[in-house]
Design an enzyme around this catalytic site. Structure first.
Site, PDB file in Angstrom:
ATOM      1  N   HIS A  90     102.942  81.905  56.628  1.00  0.00           N
ATOM      2  CA  HIS A  90     101.691  80.778  56.122  1.00  0.00           C
ATOM      3  C   HIS A  90     100.763  81.112  55.343  1.00  0.00           C
ATOM      4  O   HIS A  90     100.764  82.313  54.110  1.00  0.00           O
ATOM      5  CB  HIS A  90     100.752  81.815  57.288  1.00  0.00           C
ATOM      6  N   ASP A 169      90.191  78.911  68.238  1.00  0.00           N
ATOM      7  CA  ASP A 169      89.758  79.215  66.761  1.00  0.00           C
ATOM      8  C   ASP A 169      89.929  77.249  66.212  1.00  0.00           C
ATOM      9  O   ASP A 169      88.782  77.447  65.658  1.00  0.00           O
ATOM     10  CB  ASP A 169      91.402  79.270  66.035  1.00  0.00           C
ATOM     11  N   ARG A 176      82.267  75.835  62.111  1.00  0.00           N
ATOM     12  CA  ARG A 176      82.597  76.674  60.377  1.00  0.00           C
ATOM     13  C   ARG A 176      82.280  75.877  59.926  1.00  0.00           C
ATOM     14  O   ARG A 176      81.892  76.138  58.688  1.00  0.00           O
ATOM     15  CB  ARG A 176      84.018  77.607  60.483  1.00  0.00           C
ATOM     16  N   SER A 191      90.941  83.969  62.889  1.00  0.00           N
ATOM     17  CA  SER A 191      91.382  82.383  62.620  1.00  0.00           C
ATOM     18  C   SER A 191      92.730  81.845  62.303  1.00  0.00           C
ATOM     19  O   SER A 191      93.671  81.556  63.415  1.00  0.00           O
ATOM     20  CB  SER A 191      90.940  81.296  61.660  1.00  0.00           C
ATOM     21  N   LYS A 195      96.056  81.904  65.140  1.00  0.00           N
ATOM     22  CA  LYS A 195      97.805  81.128  65.610  1.00  0.00           C
ATOM     23  C   LYS A 195      98.714  81.363  65.013  1.00  0.00           C
ATOM     24  O   LYS A 195      99.704  81.734  65.573  1.00  0.00           O
ATOM     25  CB  LYS A 195      97.386  80.271  64.694  1.00  0.00           C
TER      26      LYS A 195
HETATM   27  N1  URA Z   1      93.094  78.490  56.946  1.00  0.00           N
HETATM   28  C1  URA Z   1      92.809  78.695  58.524  1.00  0.00           C
HETATM   29  O1  URA Z   1      93.761  78.708  59.632  1.00  0.00           O
HETATM   30  N2  URA Z   1      91.897  78.491  58.595  1.00  0.00           N
HETATM   31  C2  URA Z   1      90.535  79.634  57.964  1.00  0.00           C
HETATM   32  O2  URA Z   1      90.387  80.672  58.358  1.00  0.00           O
HETATM   33  C3  URA Z   1      90.836  79.317  56.973  1.00  0.00           C
HETATM   34  C4  URA Z   1      91.934  79.070  56.845  1.00  0.00           C
END
Ligand code: URA
Length: 444
Positions: A90, A169, A176, A191, A195
């Site tokens: 990621h 999320d 947010r 967040s 995931k």
């Molecule tokens: N990417 C994400 O998945 N969440 C965040 O809060 C910031 C970047």
């Protein structure tokens, strides 16, 4: 001594507690995430709590509980039948970041199954899923069943982030985004990690970007985020390796969709730009050593370089493209992808010898966005053909009148708008400028 909230009966108790810097308990966090999911906590209260977290922060334990509760808010993929090590990677998002397109086939070619869920671009940052759509026929909307089946059968899949994984999320992030509460380390950590943990891989490699083109603008903040994610991974028993990398200037030379896919393919052919190649080799060698496929970083790098020079990494990408319905002839014929009507150089201003002192990644992304390559809101269409291909990077020597970038555009208006932004993106010096370091820290 910081107060700890007692069993909450109302959301207001959590807001007041966090506003004064108290720590939540695991059951407080469970109450919060349950309330978000069943709709009993209204957006205005959640927004107030998010703002309190931005100011007061959260402990690592609180962050891990939040991550875990968010992970359990939806489906959790079970990939354990596929093998002992399933990798996922990621990036916290940046400009010109096409690493996944190289990394997934490269690692799959090395025998590490890769199960990768990616996002679309939003704001100034690009998204892997949009880039893959430049390949004719490539299906990004694959079902979870197909995703798992494909990882089992060919050792890799790249799918779109599904709303079924960590849906809490999705709800929190939407709020947010419009309440100025994105830039909070515990919230970003929960967040991303919720995931990643729901997606089922048992080894996660994180590329935390820092600089003007990224969410974390300073190295200190990026290191803090990387450490928080590694620590939350440790608490939740999922090994995480994180690298902190420069995103002051774009990664590689291409920024756009088709142009980035071309650069990724060239990298798999061994002709990639130095920084992108270096990042893929560094992230890849961390994965190979972790998976026991190499005894150290140097052996891992040699293996990865062999996979590139033998053509195995490229043919593995062809396998991925075909499995997801795409036309693998793009690997040799780039004109099969959406192509801009025109190209024109953007030149270095003035005369005489100069060095590129600073290249602002965010402004390069904005230049592309002005040509239609980016989204202002979710669901907006994107122009896959336009983009900017940099000919110089920070620290390179150049001279007035030389080409600084090649702009791929459809209309003169697009070229004019992009050029104005590019003027702001490049800063030159008449004195020597050192090249910046790409990998700033490694954390595991
Ligand atoms: N990417 C994400 O998945 N969440 C965040 O809060 C910031 C970047």
């Amino acid at each position: 001594m910081v107060a700890v909230t007692t069993k909450p009966v109302r959301m207001i108790d959590l807001i007041l507690a966090k506003r004064t810097g108290a720590h939540h308990t695991k059951s407080d966090i469970g109450f919060l995430v349950d309330g978000i999911m069943d709709g009993s906590i209204p957006d205005y209260q959640l927004a107030a709590w998010l703002m309190a977290v931005c100011w007061q922060g959260m402990t690592l334990e609180e962050t891990a509980w939040l991550t875990d509760a968010m992970r359990h808010s939806g489906q959790i993929l079970d990939l354990s039948a596929i093998g002992p090590v399933i990798g996922d990677k990621h990036s916290t998002g940046g400009v010109g970041d096409k690493t996944t397109l190289v990394f997934v086939p490269l690692l799959a070619a090395a025998g590490i199954p890769m199960a990768k869920l990616s996002g679309r671009g939003l704001g100034h940052t690009g998204g892997t899923i949009d880039k893959l759509e430049a390949i004719p026929g490539f299906q990004v909307d694959i079902s979870i069943e197909q995703f798992i089946k494909q990882v089992k059968e060919i050792g890799m899949a790249i799918g779109g982030q599904t709303a079924e994984l960590a849906p809490a999320d999705g709800k929190i992030y939407a709020l947010r985004d419009v309440t100025g509460t994105v830039e909070s380390i515990p919230l970003i950590c929960a967040s991303v990690m919720s995931k990643k943990l729901a997606a089922g891989a048992n080894f996660i490699i994180l590329d935390v970007k820092c600089g003007r083109g990224a969410f974390m603008e300073t190295e200190e903040k990026a290191i803090e985020l990387a450490q928080a994610m590694a620590e939350v991974g440790r608490i939740l028993k999922r090994p995480v390796t994180a690298v902190v990398t420069d995103m002051e200037q774009p990664l590689g030379r291409a920024v756009g969709h088709t142009v980035e896919v071309i650069e990724a393919i060239e990298t798999l052919k061994g002709n990639g730009p130095d920084d992108l190649t270096e990042l893929c080799l560094e992230l890849g060698s961390l994965a190979l050593v972790h998976a026991g496929k190499a005894k150290d970083n140097s052996e891992a790098r040699t293996k990865l370089q062999d996979l590139i020079s033998s053509g195995k990494a490229l043919s593995t990408f062809a396998t991925l493209i075909k499995a997801q319905g795409g036309d693998d002839k793009v690997l040799t014929d780039y004109s099969l992808m959406p192509t801009a009507k025109h190209t024109k150089p953007f030149v270095v201003p003035g005369t005489g010898k100069k060095w590129l002192e600073h290249l602002d990644g965010k402004k390069v992304a904005e230049a592309c966005k002005l040509m239609g390559a980016g989204r202002t809101k979710k669901g907006d269409p994107v122009n896959l053909a336009v983009g900017v291909v940099l000919q110089i990077k920070t620290g390179d020597e150049t001279s007035g009148g030389a080409t600084a970038a090649i702009v791929h555009y459809d209309t003169e208006e697009q070229f004019e708008a992009a050029s104005k932004k590019l003027v702001e993106a490049f800063t030159f010096s008449d004195k020597f400028v050192a090249k910046p370091k790409l990998i700033k820290a490694s954390i595991s």
